[in-house]
Design an enzyme around this catalytic site. Sequence first.
Site, PDB file in Angstrom:
ATOM      1  N   CYS A 271       0.038   3.574   2.991  1.00  6.02           N
ATOM      2  CA  CYS A 271       0.623   3.052   4.241  1.00  6.02           C
ATOM      3  C   CYS A 271       2.108   3.411   4.316  1.00  6.02           C
ATOM      4  CB  CYS A 271       0.459   1.539   4.325  1.00  6.02           C
ATOM      5  SG  CYS A 271      -1.254   0.971   4.213  1.00  6.02           S
TER       6      CYS A 271
ATOM      7  N   CYS B  35       0.825  -1.218   0.000  1.00  4.67           N
ATOM      8  CA  CYS B  35       0.000   0.000   0.000  1.00  4.67           C
ATOM      9  C   CYS B  35       0.860   1.270   0.000  1.00  4.67           C
ATOM     10  CB  CYS B  35      -0.902  -0.030   1.236  1.00  4.67           C
ATOM     11  SG  CYS B  35      -1.779   1.506   1.561  1.00  4.67           S
TER      12      CYS B  35
END
Length: 134
Positions: A59, A56
């Site tokens: 993230c 991600c």
Amino acid sequence: MKRRLFLISLLTALLATWAAGSVAGAVDRKSYDTASFKAAQQSGARILVDISATWCPTCKAQKPIIDRLAEQPVNTDLVIFEVDFDSQKSVVRQFHAQSQSTLIAFRGKVETARSVGDTNPGSIEALIQSTAMK
């Protein structure tokens, strides 16, 4: 020759001191486990649950922001639990998280704030500060 040895020794000492300081200021992230989380809640700890995935990009953008904030003296008591979005699905469901890049703040057993997909340092700081005593 003596001067060169002295400079090498001095440089080595400086590098060792710098490395020790870097390690001392390192953020303590814990892999989520129920017992540790419940113990932190019982103690009234300031907690940040970071639900993320290795793939991600959001993230990845959140991590250095969280780490910088956690290194601030006001946040040295913050406990960060990492939840892997892909391998800890039951935990993700337990927190009612719909996606990776979810940050959930707690003061003990009380959820104080939650965000999804946020990479704004100011709002992540506000989320973390929501765990502070009022």
